[in-house]
Motif scaffolding. Structure first.
Motif, short mmCIF file in Angstrom:
data_model
loop_
_atom_site.label_atom_id
_atom_site.label_comp_id
_atom_site.label_asym_id
_atom_site.label_seq_id
_atom_site.Cartn_x
_atom_site.Cartn_y
_atom_site.Cartn_z
N LEU A 318 0.84 -1.21 0.00
CA LEU A 318 0.00 0.00 0.00
C LEU A 318 0.87 1.25 0.00
O LEU A 318 0.60 2.21 -0.72
N ARG A 322 1.17 3.95 -3.19
CA ARG A 322 0.90 5.39 -3.03
C ARG A 322 2.13 6.22 -3.39
O ARG A 322 2.02 7.26 -4.04
N ALA A 438 -1.37 5.14 4.66
CA ALA A 438 -1.71 6.43 4.05
C ALA A 438 -0.98 7.56 4.76
O ALA A 438 -0.49 8.50 4.11
N HIS B 217 -10.20 -5.84 0.64
CA HIS B 217 -8.89 -5.39 0.14
C HIS B 217 -8.42 -6.40 -0.89
O HIS B 217 -8.38 -7.60 -0.62
N LEU B 243 -10.88 -1.60 -1.49
CA LEU B 243 -9.60 -0.93 -1.72
C LEU B 243 -8.78 -1.85 -2.62
O LEU B 243 -8.53 -3.00 -2.26
N VAL B 245 -5.24 -2.52 -4.67
CA VAL B 245 -3.83 -2.14 -4.81
C VAL B 245 -3.43 -2.27 -6.26
O VAL B 245 -4.00 -3.07 -6.99
N ASP B 281 -9.79 5.03 -2.02
CA ASP B 281 -8.41 5.21 -2.46
C ASP B 281 -7.36 4.80 -1.45
O ASP B 281 -6.22 4.56 -1.81
N ASP B 282 -7.69 4.82 -0.18
CA ASP B 282 -6.70 4.37 0.80
C ASP B 282 -7.40 3.83 2.04
O ASP B 282 -8.64 3.88 2.15
N GLU B 283 -6.63 3.33 2.98
CA GLU B 283 -7.23 2.61 4.09
C GLU B 283 -7.92 3.55 5.07
O GLU B 283 -8.84 3.15 5.77
N ARG B 284 -7.52 4.82 5.09
CA ARG B 284 -8.22 5.76 5.96
C ARG B 284 -9.62 6.03 5.45
O ARG B 284 -10.59 6.09 6.21
#
Lengths: 683, 683
Positions: A318, A322, A438, B217, B243, B245, B281-284
């Motif tokens: 991840l 990014r 992130a 994921h 999500l 990757v 777009d991201d884990e948050r």
């Protein structure tokens, strides 16, 4: 007016005017927040004084009774009473003031009159005034909480300063920074900014030894060049991370909030970046950036390499994904490094970069050290789960020598309490600790951006003094002649007053040529049938001239080879002054607002970085066998044009569109110069 | 093989094979993690059995001694021994197994052989196998921690399930979800996925009453259609947040990690979205989305309206700005609502939306209720600082009736302990609590996306059965004739075998015409001088035919009016099968990869939403007075083309480029059909 903000942010004494015992009132909240201030402190209430209880009838009386120097007056009176209260405070020796209330410029004519009155008193007396329309400020290391939000008094002292347009954002950012394991050196909400602005506070922070990094939140920019100068001053000595509101049109609500017009989001961001600030997209990214940059900065570097050591492949992936998306280089590790890692790690683990260690073993510190010291690695990112019976990650990071001399960011994942414990120890060792892939990627991006921006050679114009733009309306031929003087290539051409001259020009240039109407007053010649391309024969020329019409002048011009069309313009921004814009030609680039912006004048080296701002930059780098843009040549063209505008007060804007990238370099195919309107114009 | 995963995720008993007393060993970590499992539990170590201490020599012995049904075998033996251990476990009655170790397919031929052996045993015995190469799974409500990460045992039970490609990401997401105030129903890391895949687990979760939302994921997709079907199944009954990757090329590292090829990031995301997942777009963003969607979902709605009540203008502005950037509608509140608010709020506050309350007063709950029930508001976002002597926000939110019937997300800012207390109470009341403007904006985006996606009418082809594509190499004329059969407009044209026919065609069509070489074998006719536009006269036609060359066929075609060029293609994705791609024409859109993707076949209604995926969509909506795209017409064209590919096994791909948007609608200016290669081809 004093430029020294010490009476405001580090007063010897504080007086609350309009202090109240009535819970829920602003004057009560302020009195309570300031109760922990260890310096002199006095409360004033003209209407209900209780001198025996320390509630005085006037500032003068408070000074007389306490014998203290009350530098800072905190005004908790209605808008209509503020100007008088400030005058009284100034007369009694106050040198700074805070006004939290609203009801000033943002609310209409009556409020505007209160604002004017307050501003006049501040200017006349030299008192530095923060507000109105802010929840105040806090300086935790002084025990000074000039905010009506009680929790602000519990913010730990530290080294990050917050300069926010809004009091609410000042508090929100400070709480977020603290939740991420940071402390606060100073937190300020500007509010309406009648006197003290963000630029003032930035100048103050440049010399503040406690502050190692600055959060800057902007909604509006009252004075662009002043702000840029202040950011430049701070960014030269410590990182500034900036968040600009207004990507979308939030103007109506924003005006209700601050009473000011919103400025251009893109231009503001470009100006801040050029001044050295790291510009972020939201408050989380800001916190991640500051958690890293307040502790560690990379050396200036045009393209720092990222090394990644991860104990769990998935989260490492991840981070790598990014970083790749953000255009960050992850070099393959040197053979010697890989050799070292082979000796430290089980076989079959990936060791080229990222380095996938599997569950951390006792060699983990040596793996970190080996990767961090690889010659290609300028910054190390580390990811691992805390596991009680595994390696202690904070200790390993320290054993590996990570920190200021070996820049790294570390993510420790796990249960909140385990993470908090590891983070505290990492932070104590000066190693930024982040909370997940992130946030690590945000921190990496901020550090790399900071290193890259400082690697761009700046230095004002840096350009030979350019010829200034000839005044008056210029037609395309005159504009292009001027471009030639600036050293910008244009096609061979002949300006023709008659059809016969046009035919002679076709004979001279050979075919194919472009035939255009030549008239400075016609701005959209393509749309009005004034441009004919690929004219080869006298018959075709006659047809073109017929189509353009009689009694006009013509430009007959050699056709340029095919290539990639760019757009380049210089104009005067109402807030920041001369700016230069560059983008790709065509409507798609325009619809996507894919444009690079810089303040003008600027050096050729600085301008050479503009194409790399463009999302569609791949088109400039030999897309499908097409031409490659020579960044140095582009920089010279931009710098020449930008410098010309800067020295030409009679010119409003200047656009080359298209500026074509060909196999032989750049060539300007059309140019428009717009003279400045007469000064008496309406706007 | 059983499709029932209960023996894996809800076993009556568990046996650890290769259990160890030696701290630091996988077999010891697993035994420790499983110690808190309240069901039957046995440890097996064939080499060092201590039956008196509960460490048996074999699974059969363990079953005999304990008399328990040991459904799940956790294999902590080296890769080379796993197949035999699994066979033994199956023989002793185990119906599910977990293999955590690596050393299988990802490490080369020897590991591949171990993987094959293990897979064969699983298939032969019907044992459902999770792994290898994963840190396991956890089901907190059963006290079942089949993970070697000890902290996983402390994750609270709750209603969010995690299905992660990677064991590390499974743990990271679970810890992040818990840090955000959520609990976990089931957390699984797939690892190599020799048997149990994400699709299997999704099918299991569709019927799991404890789970209200799923985190998915993905790194690779072994079976696209199966995954899509499984996501569709779950998304029909509970939100799936995905999500993916691989936005950048992380293939080399990814392969080392899972032994599988990375799939197309854009296509995977499009397929998931079409199946009903909310893609992040991201884990948050994933955690924010699940914090909201696990508690509250909006009704299906093509464009839900967002209301915003904020106690601090600055952070409210950040939320509004991000919502605007995300394309979320913030309607002006109805007059009646504004009237109600006027009675509840001080004068001069902004009340149109956002509603800026200033410091929350006792009317706050009524302000929330009034805004949430505005007819234009489908979702309310609330921002406020906690202030001890002000309104209690959690109570106000409940008093306002916020929750499932009045959807809202609430940000409470302040000191971490104050925030945690408020959040716990809000969550208990079923109201999602977020941690700041960015997280609130993420939650809003996820909820709105979820509502919008469910408002798109789906239903497979939904299209009349289309004619299948004629087989063999088709030239442009034949391809366009086929488009006409599909109901897609093409220019008037004449296919000509001779120059004389071409001249007659010019006479028939009138000028200007396009003259093109007509040969199915020439794919890049523009680049090779085979296209001449704007031909008006017989002389110009002769020049064009001369340039194309002798002994060829020609296409003479009426010129289309100007407009905006699009690209539309259908092709066969190696993972997902037939897909359709649409974008704007030109290199800029291509360089930016600004393309909308859908699985084919699809209904015209579903296809009509594609243009709104494009970043440059403004160009299709009357850009500078240009034509406006009729979404319904576009949907019909796309659906016809996609359905045609789906029913034409002999066709590999089919592209219309350009498909021009004109004032009269869409018209296909060029078309290429690529036949499927013979099956024996190299790839």
């Amino acid at each position: 007016m004093s430029t020294n903000l010490s009476p405001l942010f580090a007063p010897e004494g504080v007086v609350v005017i309009g202090a109240s015992r009535q819970s829920g009132k602003l004057g009560a909240a302020m009195a309570r927040s300031l109760a922990s201030f260890p310096g002199a402190r006095a409360l004033v209430n003209a209407r209900r004084p209780e001198p025996g209880e320390g509630l005085y009838a006037s500032v003068a009386e408070a000074v007389a009774h306490t014998g203290a120097r009350l530098d800072l007056a905190v005004l908790c009176v209605p808008a209509a009473g503020c100007a008088d209260a400030l005058a009284e405070a100034a007369a009694a020796g106050c040198r700074a003031a805070l006004v939290c209330a609203g009801g000033f410029g943002e609310t209409g004519p009556e409020g505007g009159a209160h604002a004017d009155a307050l501003r006049r008193v501040a200017h006349r007396t030299g008192v530095r005034l923060l507000g109105p329309n802010t929840s105040g400020f806090f300086a935790p290391h002084l025990g000074l909480t000039a905010s009506f939000v009680p929790a602000a008094g519990q913010l730990p002292a530290g080294d990050v300063a917050v300069v926010a347009a809004s009091g609410g954002v000042n508090h929100a950012l400070a709480f977020d920074l603290v939740a991420a394991g940071n402390g606060i050196s100073l937190g300020v909400g500007i509010g309406a900014g009648l006197d003290v602005t963000s630029a003032d506070i930035l100048e103050h922070l440049a010399g503040d030894g406690r502050t190692t990094a600055v959060a800057l939140h902007l909604e509006t920019v009252p004075d662009g060049p002043r702000l840029v100068e202040a950011v430049r001053l701070v960014a030269a000595v410590k990182p500034v991370v900036a968040l600009v509101v207004g990507r979308t049109d939030v103007g109506d609500f924003a005006r209700s909030h601050t009473g000011a017009l919103a400025t251009s989001w893109r231009t503001t961001r470009a100006a801040l970046r050029q001044a050295g600030a790291v510009v972020v997209d939201d408050e989380r990214e800001m916190v991640d950036a500051l958690t890293a940059l307040s502790r560690i900065q990379l050396r200036p570097h045009p393209d720092p390499g990222l090394g990644l050591v991860t104990a769990q492949a998935g989260p490492g992936l991840l981070i790598a994904d990014r970083a790749g998306t953000d255009g960050i280089r992850m070099p393959e590790l040197a053979d010697t490094t890989q050799g070292t890692l082979r000796g430290l790690l089980p076989p079959l683990t990936y060791q080229r970069n990222p380095v996938d260690t599997g569950r951390p073993a006792e060699t983990f510190a040596r793996v970190l050290a080996a990767t961090a010291t690889d010659p290609q690695v300028d910054l190390l990112a580390v990811y691992a789960l805390t596991e009680p019976d595994s390696v202690d990650l904070a200790t390993a990071a320290q054993d590996a020598g990570l920190g200021a001399d070996s820049p790294a960011v570390v993510v420790v994942a796990g249960l909140p309490e385990d993470v908090a414990e590891q983070r505290a120890r990492l932070h104590k060792a000066g190693i930024p600790a982040l909370t997940g892939p992130a946030s690590a990627a945000n921190a990496v991006r901020a550090m790399v951006t900071h290193a890259r921006q400082r690697a761009v050679p700046t230095g004002g114009a840096g350009q030979e003094p350019a010829a200034s733009v000839p005044s008056g309306q210029l037609d395309e031929d005159a504009a292009k002649t001027f471009l030639t003087e600036l050293g910008i290539r244009t096609p061979e051409r002949v300006a023709c007053a008659t059809r016969a001259e046009a035919h002679y020009a076709l004979h001279l240039l050979g075919g194919p040529v472009a035939v255009k109407v030549l008239d400075a007053a016609i701005l959209h010649k393509t749309e009005t049938g004034g441009v004919h391309l690929g004219v080869r024969t006298p018959d075709e020329l006659d047809a073109a001239l017929d189509a353009i019409g009689p009694d006009l002048r013509y430009l007959v011009e050699a056709m340029a080879p095919p290539g990639v069309d760019l757009m380049l313009g210089v104009r005067r921004d109402p807030v920041f002054g001369p700016v230069v814009l560059a983008g790709l030609g065509g409507t798609a680039a325009e619809a996507l607002a894919d444009v690079a912006i810089r303040l003008a004048p600027l050096s050729a080296d600085e301008a050479a970085t503009m194409p790399d701002d463009l999302a569609a930059r791949a088109l400039l780098d030999g897309w499908r066998g097409g031409p490659e843009l020579d960044r140095a040549e582009f920089g010279r063209v931009v710098s020449a044009l930008a410098t010309a505008l800067a020295v030409s007060p009679d010119t409003a804007e200047f656009e080359i569109n298209p500026l074509r990238l060909t196999a032989d370099g750049l060539i300007a195919l059309d140019a428009v110069i717009v003279p400045a309107a007469p000064p008496a114009q309406d706007h």
